[in-house]
Design an enzyme around this catalytic site. Structure first.
Site, PDB file in Angstrom:
ATOM      1  N   ARG A  74      -0.624  14.517  12.739  1.00 39.50           N
ATOM      2  CA  ARG A  74      -0.241  14.306  11.339  1.00 39.50           C
ATOM      3  C   ARG A  74      -0.194  15.605  10.542  1.00 39.50           C
ATOM      4  O   ARG A  74      -0.921  15.773   9.560  1.00 39.50           O
ATOM      5  CB  ARG A  74      -1.185  13.301  10.665  1.00 39.50           C
ATOM      6  CG  ARG A  74      -1.221  11.981  11.395  1.00 39.50           C
ATOM      7  CD  ARG A  74      -1.801  10.892  10.579  1.00 39.50           C
ATOM      8  NE  ARG A  74      -0.814  10.306   9.700  1.00 39.50           N
ATOM      9  CZ  ARG A  74      -0.913   9.101   9.174  1.00 39.50           C
ATOM     10  NH1 ARG A  74      -1.933   8.370   9.405  1.00 39.50           N
ATOM     11  NH2 ARG A  74       0.026   8.644   8.378  1.00 39.50           N
TER      12      ARG A  74
ATOM     13  N   ASP B  99       3.751   1.035  12.224  1.00 32.47           N
ATOM     14  CA  ASP B  99       2.559   0.378  11.675  1.00 32.47           C
ATOM     15  C   ASP B  99       2.366  -1.036  12.232  1.00 32.47           C
ATOM     16  O   ASP B  99       1.299  -1.620  12.084  1.00 32.47           O
ATOM     17  CB  ASP B  99       2.633   0.318  10.140  1.00 32.47           C
ATOM     18  CG  ASP B  99       2.350   1.668   9.516  1.00 32.47           C
ATOM     19  OD1 ASP B  99       1.895   2.580  10.236  1.00 32.47           O
ATOM     20  OD2 ASP B  99       2.595   1.831   8.304  1.00 32.47           O
TER      21      ASP B  99
ATOM     22  N   LYS C 123       0.848  -1.201   0.000  1.00 31.27           N
ATOM     23  CA  LYS C 123       0.000   0.000   0.000  1.00 31.27           C
ATOM     24  C   LYS C 123       0.880   1.246   0.000  1.00 31.27           C
ATOM     25  O   LYS C 123       0.693   2.144  -0.818  1.00 31.27           O
ATOM     26  CB  LYS C 123      -0.893  -0.010   1.247  1.00 31.27           C
ATOM     27  CG  LYS C 123      -1.560   1.318   1.531  1.00 31.27           C
ATOM     28  CD  LYS C 123      -2.504   1.243   2.707  1.00 31.27           C
ATOM     29  CE  LYS C 123      -1.945   1.789   4.001  1.00 31.27           C
ATOM     30  NZ  LYS C 123      -1.650   3.215   4.040  1.00 31.27           N
ATOM     31  N   ASN C 124       1.830   1.291   0.921  1.00 29.75           N
ATOM     32  CA  ASN C 124       2.596   2.529   1.082  1.00 29.75           C
ATOM     33  C   ASN C 124       3.574   2.794  -0.056  1.00 29.75           C
ATOM     34  O   ASN C 124       4.050   3.919  -0.210  1.00 29.75           O
ATOM     35  CB  ASN C 124       3.334   2.532   2.423  1.00 29.75           C
ATOM     36  CG  ASN C 124       2.369   2.749   3.580  1.00 29.75           C
ATOM     37  OD1 ASN C 124       1.192   3.024   3.366  1.00 29.75           O
ATOM     38  ND2 ASN C 124       2.870   2.623   4.800  1.00 29.75           N
TER      39      ASN C 124
ATOM     40  N   CYS D 155      -6.352   8.372   8.626  1.00 27.63           N
ATOM     41  CA  CYS D 155      -6.528   7.826   9.959  1.00 27.63           C
ATOM     42  C   CYS D 155      -6.214   8.860  11.027  1.00 27.63           C
ATOM     43  O   CYS D 155      -5.293   9.643  10.880  1.00 27.63           O
ATOM     44  CB  CYS D 155      -5.572   6.650  10.162  1.00 27.63           C
ATOM     45  SG  CYS D 155      -6.169   5.138   9.479  1.00 27.63           S
TER      46      CYS D 155
ATOM     47  N   ARG E 145      -9.224  -0.417   3.943  1.00 29.57           N
ATOM     48  CA  ARG E 145      -8.408   0.628   3.315  1.00 29.57           C
ATOM     49  C   ARG E 145      -7.028   0.109   2.964  1.00 29.57           C
ATOM     50  O   ARG E 145      -6.397   0.589   2.015  1.00 29.57           O
ATOM     51  CB  ARG E 145      -8.207   1.794   4.295  1.00 29.57           C
ATOM     52  CG  ARG E 145      -9.302   2.793   4.351  1.00 29.57           C
ATOM     53  CD  ARG E 145      -8.866   3.968   5.190  1.00 29.57           C
ATOM     54  NE  ARG E 145      -7.450   4.243   4.930  1.00 29.57           N
ATOM     55  CZ  ARG E 145      -6.606   4.755   5.788  1.00 29.57           C
ATOM     56  NH1 ARG E 145      -6.990   5.069   6.986  1.00 29.57           N
ATOM     57  NH2 ARG E 145      -5.346   4.967   5.461  1.00 29.57           N
TER      58      ARG E 145
HETATM   59  C1  UD1 Z   1       3.922   6.968   6.343  1.00 28.71           C
HETATM   60  C2  UD1 Z   1       3.091   5.744   6.125  1.00 28.71           C
HETATM   61  C3  UD1 Z   1       2.445   5.294   7.433  1.00 28.71           C
HETATM   62  C4  UD1 Z   1       3.502   5.119   8.512  1.00 28.71           C
HETATM   63  C5  UD1 Z   1       4.388   6.351   8.622  1.00 28.71           C
HETATM   64  C6  UD1 Z   1       5.560   6.187   9.565  1.00 28.71           C
HETATM   65  C7  UD1 Z   1       2.335   6.010   3.838  1.00 28.71           C
HETATM   66  C8  UD1 Z   1       1.196   6.250   2.930  1.00 28.71           C
HETATM   67  N1  UD1 Z   1       2.065   6.046   5.149  1.00 28.71           N
HETATM   68  O1  UD1 Z   1       3.043   8.000   6.795  1.00 28.71           O
HETATM   69  O2  UD1 Z   1       1.783   4.060   7.201  1.00 28.71           O
HETATM   70  O3  UD1 Z   1       2.880   4.915   9.762  1.00 28.71           O
HETATM   71  O4  UD1 Z   1       4.922   6.696   7.327  1.00 28.71           O
HETATM   72  O5  UD1 Z   1       6.330   5.106   9.200  1.00 28.71           O
HETATM   73  O6  UD1 Z   1       3.433   5.744   3.433  1.00 28.71           O
HETATM   74  N2  UD1 Z   1       5.319  14.860  10.646  1.00 28.71           N
HETATM   75  C9  UD1 Z   1       5.370  16.205  10.911  1.00 28.71           C
HETATM   76  N3  UD1 Z   1       5.244  17.079   9.873  1.00 28.71           N
HETATM   77  C10 UD1 Z   1       5.095  16.646   8.571  1.00 28.71           C
HETATM   78  C11 UD1 Z   1       5.065  15.265   8.324  1.00 28.71           C
HETATM   79  C12 UD1 Z   1       5.172  14.393   9.387  1.00 28.71           C
HETATM   80  O7  UD1 Z   1       5.501  16.626  12.055  1.00 28.71           O
HETATM   81  O8  UD1 Z   1       5.000  17.498   7.677  1.00 28.71           O
HETATM   82  C13 UD1 Z   1       5.403  13.899  11.779  1.00 28.71           C
HETATM   83  C14 UD1 Z   1       4.113  13.101  11.928  1.00 28.71           C
HETATM   84  O9  UD1 Z   1       3.157  13.793  12.686  1.00 28.71           O
HETATM   85  C15 UD1 Z   1       4.599  11.854  12.629  1.00 28.71           C
HETATM   86  C16 UD1 Z   1       5.998  11.668  12.050  1.00 28.71           C
HETATM   87  O10 UD1 Z   1       6.377  12.919  11.503  1.00 28.71           O
HETATM   88  O11 UD1 Z   1       4.687  12.069  14.013  1.00 28.71           O
HETATM   89  C17 UD1 Z   1       6.090  10.583  10.984  1.00 28.71           C
HETATM   90  O12 UD1 Z   1       5.259  10.897   9.912  1.00 28.71           O
HETATM   91  P1  UD1 Z   1       5.590  10.497   8.404  1.00 28.71           P
HETATM   92  O13 UD1 Z   1       6.866   9.721   8.362  1.00 28.71           O
HETATM   93  O14 UD1 Z   1       5.471  11.706   7.574  1.00 28.71           O
HETATM   94  O15 UD1 Z   1       4.403   9.539   8.094  1.00 28.71           O
HETATM   95  P2  UD1 Z   1       3.500   9.508   6.793  1.00 28.71           P
HETATM   96  O16 UD1 Z   1       4.346   9.767   5.604  1.00 28.71           O
HETATM   97  O17 UD1 Z   1       2.301  10.302   7.032  1.00 28.71           O
END
Ligand code: UD1
Length: 426
Positions: free
Chosen positions: A127, A311, A28-29, A122, A403
């Protein structure tokens, strides 16, 4: 995510030891940013091994809404984005899936314009997308906000040095997508190192991009004028699905063989299961797990890759609820990822949460109950717990689970589980 019109639930009769073979679906990711990347390619892109799940369907819907063409033939998707003529992702689609923010990088890259609203998805913490936006600005992209919409535009994108405050997976991917067609070279340091980013680099390079370093914390993207190649690409297997089946086998004292997987990418989960008493053998694309009658407690800290994946946190906690002794879990990535715990407690689990730490005191048995999925992986955790429970478990809100998992019920049933999917909406 709001549930659809249908009210689907799982009824799970636990207590069966899992045995047999299971084939893992595409990731998925990896699929989500890869589907977004097709916007950058002026040639046709053919994707294989895309999982049939709600999130990939939504991404294809968005591509179509923007003017792209998506044709499904047997098991492949043929994508042509040459007729894209809109740059605004509708609020409705955006709210259904946070990952649609990943389309922004690709749209700006190709068309220098993207409009979207704050992402949904989610509810597992704040986030934010500040890291995405701040670094878009660094690349010379103007960002303005208007009634909940975020408007990105620029005349050109400038290659830049970007040092990420935190190795965010989504921000790393979005910057890569935006920088492929930039003037000059972009260097991301403290980049996320997840295997899905390697998959994205591979397909983009096949389209004609010049990216190196994915999989390490320093990624270099040399801007090119255009991406225009006919590309066929096979998406990597889903490592979290692999982890879910490993845990399903572990909690039921089972013995299963997992095929079409990559053991290295899920090695922190394998190590922890071994520590808990499982015997695990790996081949290049295969894992066999033989679980003991009773698991031992283990401690876990979630970390960015190559650490233990956030995850898998909920699914592993579910598995440890009936282990011997007390396991200590620390969730370091998301601040709100223990919502499912209250549901496990209804099933007889003994778990105490304090901030980001969970203490899981193993009990002898779990008992089926009426529970609710609150997010994707939390929902999967309930399924895993139910597999080992006495009596029946009803899991509501399984739309969350659908999902991210392709045929989770059928695959578990092939291994001897008893999961029924019912539609309560009539
Ligand atoms: C992706 C994965 C998700 C997984 C996560 C962490 C996909 C579609 N989803 O989510 O399944 O749980 O990586 O391995 O690939 N953060 C900020 N600011 C930002 C972006 C992120 O503060 O602009 C923080 C988030 O709140 C969180 C942390 O960084 O605490 C990790 O987030 P991130 O690595 O960005 O996760 P996703 O890319 O959303």
């Amino acid at each position: 995510m709001k549930g659809g019109k249908k009210m689907l639930k799982y009824i799970i009769e636990g207590g069966n030891r899992l045995e047999g073979e299971v084939e893992i679906s595409g990731s998925k990711n990896a699929s989500l940013p890869i589907i977004a990347s097709t916007i950058l390619n002026q040639g046709k892109t053919v994707l294989y091994n895309v999982p049939e799940i709600h999130d990939t369907k939504m991404m294809f819907e968005i591509l179509k809404e923007l003017g792209g063409s998506v044709i499904k033939k047997n098991k492949k998707y043929i994508i042509d984005t040459s007729n894209i003529n809109r740059f605004e992702i509708s609020e409705n689609l955006m709210r259904q899936m946070r990952s649609s923010v990943i389309l922004a990088g690709a749209l700006i890259g190709r068309y220098r314009k993207a409009v979207f609203s704050y992402p949904g998805g989610c509810d597992i913490g704040a986030r934010p997308i500040d890291l995405h936006l701040k670094n878009f600005e660094k690349l010379g992209i103007n960002i303005s906000k208007n009634y909940g919409n975020i408007i990105c535009s620029c005349d050109k994108i400038n290659g830049e040095k970007i040092d990420l405050e935190f190795p965010s997976v989504g921000a790393t991917e979005n910057i890569i997508l935006a920088a492929c067609l930039a003037d000059g070279t972009t260097v991301i340091t403290n980049a996320a190192m997840e295997p899905e980013i390697i998959d994205l680099q591979k397909i983009l390079n096949r389209m004609g991009a010049k990216i190196k370093g994915a999989g390490t914390n320093k990624i270099e993207i040399q801007g090119v004028n255009q991406l225009k190649k006919e590309v066929k690409y096979n998406i990597m297997p889903d490592r979290i699905e692999t982890g879910t089946f490993l845990c399903g086998a572990a909690i039921t004292g089972g013995n299963i063989i997992i095929k079409n997987t990559n053991p290295i990418e899920i090695s922190p989960v394998i190590s922890k299961l071994e520590e808990a008493g499982c015997k695990i053998e790996t081949k290049k694309h295969e894992i066999e797990i033989l679980a003991p009658r009773k698991l031992k407690c283990v401690d876990i800290k979630t970390m960015p890759y190559p650490g233990f994946p956030t995850d898998m946190q909920s699914i592993f906690v579910a598995t440890l609820t009936i282990a011997k002794g007390t396991s200590i879990i620390v969730e370091n990535i998301f601040e709100n990822r223990y919502k499912y715990v209250q549901e496990l407690i209804k099933m007889g689990a003994k778990i105490n949460i304090e901030g980001k730490v969970a203490a899981v005191k193993g009990v002898r048995k779990l008992y089926g109950s009426n529970v609710k999925a609150e997010d994707l992986r939390g929902g999967a955790a309930l399924v895993v717990a139910a597999l080992a429970s006495k009596r029946k478990t009803n899991i509501e809100n399984i739309e969350y689970i659908l999902r991210g998992y392709e045929n989770l019920d059928k695959k578990f049933n092939n291994l001897g589980a008893k999961i029924k999917i019912v539609n309560e909406g009539g």
